[in-house]
Scaffold this motif. Structure first.
Motif, PDB file in Angstrom:
ATOM      1  N   GLN A 188      -1.702  11.818   1.942  1.00 11.69           N
ATOM      2  CA  GLN A 188      -2.888  12.491   2.450  1.00 11.69           C
ATOM      3  C   GLN A 188      -2.483  13.899   2.826  1.00 11.69           C
ATOM      4  O   GLN A 188      -1.508  14.101   3.557  1.00 11.69           O
ATOM      5  N   LEU A 220      -7.928   2.709   5.713  1.00  6.92           N
ATOM      6  CA  LEU A 220      -7.046   3.870   5.592  1.00  6.92           C
ATOM      7  C   LEU A 220      -7.835   5.151   5.315  1.00  6.92           C
ATOM      8  O   LEU A 220      -7.560   6.201   5.897  1.00  6.92           O
ATOM      9  N   ALA A 221      -8.817   5.068   4.428  1.00 10.83           N
ATOM     10  CA  ALA A 221      -9.631   6.247   4.101  1.00 10.83           C
ATOM     11  C   ALA A 221     -10.379   6.739   5.341  1.00 10.83           C
ATOM     12  O   ALA A 221     -10.439   7.948   5.607  1.00 10.83           O
ATOM     13  N   PHE A 225       0.861  -1.175   0.000  1.00  7.39           N
ATOM     14  CA  PHE A 225       0.000   0.000   0.000  1.00  7.39           C
ATOM     15  C   PHE A 225       0.896   1.222   0.000  1.00  7.39           C
ATOM     16  O   PHE A 225       1.939   1.228   0.641  1.00  7.39           O
ATOM     17  N   ASN A 226       0.473   2.250  -0.701  1.00  9.01           N
ATOM     18  CA  ASN A 226       1.183   3.518  -0.618  1.00  9.01           C
ATOM     19  C   ASN A 226       0.222   4.618  -0.986  1.00  9.01           C
ATOM     20  O   ASN A 226      -0.770   4.397  -1.671  1.00  9.01           O
ATOM     21  N   GLY A 227       0.528   5.795  -0.507  1.00  5.53           N
ATOM     22  CA  GLY A 227      -0.334   6.924  -0.808  1.00  5.53           C
ATOM     23  C   GLY A 227       0.107   8.165  -0.071  1.00  5.53           C
ATOM     24  O   GLY A 227       1.122   8.178   0.627  1.00  5.53           O
ATOM     25  N   GLY A 230      -7.456  -6.104   0.232  1.00 12.88           N
ATOM     26  CA  GLY A 230      -6.964  -4.800  -0.199  1.00 12.88           C
ATOM     27  C   GLY A 230      -8.053  -3.737  -0.166  1.00 12.88           C
ATOM     28  O   GLY A 230      -7.819  -2.606   0.262  1.00 12.88           O
ATOM     29  N   ALA A 231      -9.260  -4.103  -0.603  1.00 13.91           N
ATOM     30  CA  ALA A 231     -10.381  -3.156  -0.585  1.00 13.91           C
ATOM     31  C   ALA A 231     -10.728  -2.751   0.846  1.00 13.91           C
ATOM     32  O   ALA A 231     -10.969  -1.568   1.131  1.00 13.91           O
ATOM     33  N   ALA A 273      -8.670  -2.885   3.456  1.00 12.40           N
ATOM     34  CA  ALA A 273      -7.546  -2.098   3.967  1.00 12.40           C
ATOM     35  C   ALA A 273      -7.608  -0.664   3.450  1.00 12.40           C
ATOM     36  O   ALA A 273      -7.364   0.295   4.204  1.00 12.40           O
ATOM     37  N   ASN A 274      -7.941  -0.470   2.186  1.00 20.25           N
ATOM     38  CA  ASN A 274      -8.045   0.882   1.632  1.00 20.25           C
ATOM     39  C   ASN A 274      -9.192   1.656   2.286  1.00 20.25           C
ATOM     40  O   ASN A 274      -9.066   2.857   2.534  1.00 20.25           O
ATOM     41  N   LYS A 275     -10.293   0.986   2.586  1.00 19.61           N
ATOM     42  CA  LYS A 275     -11.415   1.634   3.290  1.00 19.61           C
ATOM     43  C   LYS A 275     -10.981   2.020   4.698  1.00 19.61           C
ATOM     44  O   LYS A 275     -11.297   3.118   5.179  1.00 19.61           O
TER      45      LYS A 275
END
Length: 161
Positions: free
Chosen positions: A7, A133-134, A3-5, A126-127, A129-131
């Motif tokens: 904010q 994080l969001a 994961f990367n991003g 992954g979905a 985990a992304n939720k």
């Protein structure tokens, strides 16, 4: 899984750093977090209730913050177990940088899963985990920017009659 991003947070880097290192802030911002407290060895113990597809569990784990660079970033190494649901390990690097109007938080993370979590597939995990994080960043941004606004000097108009 990787994961990367980034904010953007409407607060100074010093405020973001302070809040990223505050257990109460993190407990409030981590979705499903029931407990987050410092252990005697300096690590942090947590209990998080989460659902990943058909799997619902309370994950107990710990996180250690390493390579702390004041107001700049650190590395997080964590692990957790949800009993029969499975287990996970995480290594994440977090870096802060000044931007117009606040701070950019950049992260890269690698997660390893085992047990039933690994069996349900990386796309679903992954979905979720992304939720997660969001939701975390939404709560964090709101809390930190509100605190920054409260700390800002207020202008005052004086009318003399």
């Amino acid at each position: 899984m990787e994961f990367n991003g980034s904010q953007n947070i409407s607060a100074s880097r010093a405020t973001v750093w302070q809040r990223l290192n505050d257990p109460r802030t993190l407990q409030e911002c981590l979705p499903g977090c029931e407990r987050y407290e410092q252990a005697e060895d300096g690590s942090y113990d947590a209990v998080i209730a989460a659902s990943v597809g058909p799997i619902k569990a309370r994950f107990k784990g710990s996180a250690r913050f390493l390579d702390l660079r004041e107001d700049t970033g650190y590395r997080i190494e964590g692990n957790g177990s949800g009993g029969i649901a499975g287990f996970g390990k995480l290594i994440a690097d977090v870096h802060l940088e000044d931007i117009d109007g606040g701070t950019a938080l950049h992260y890269t993370a690698t997660a390893q899963l085992g047990g039933k979590l690994a069996q349900i597939g990386s796309r679903l995990v992954g979905a979720v985990a992304n939720k997660f994080l969001a939701d975390f960043f939404s709560r964090f941004e709101k809390l930190v920017s509100e605190c920054e606004d409260a700390a800002a000097p207020q202008s005052m108009t004086i009318v003399i009659l």
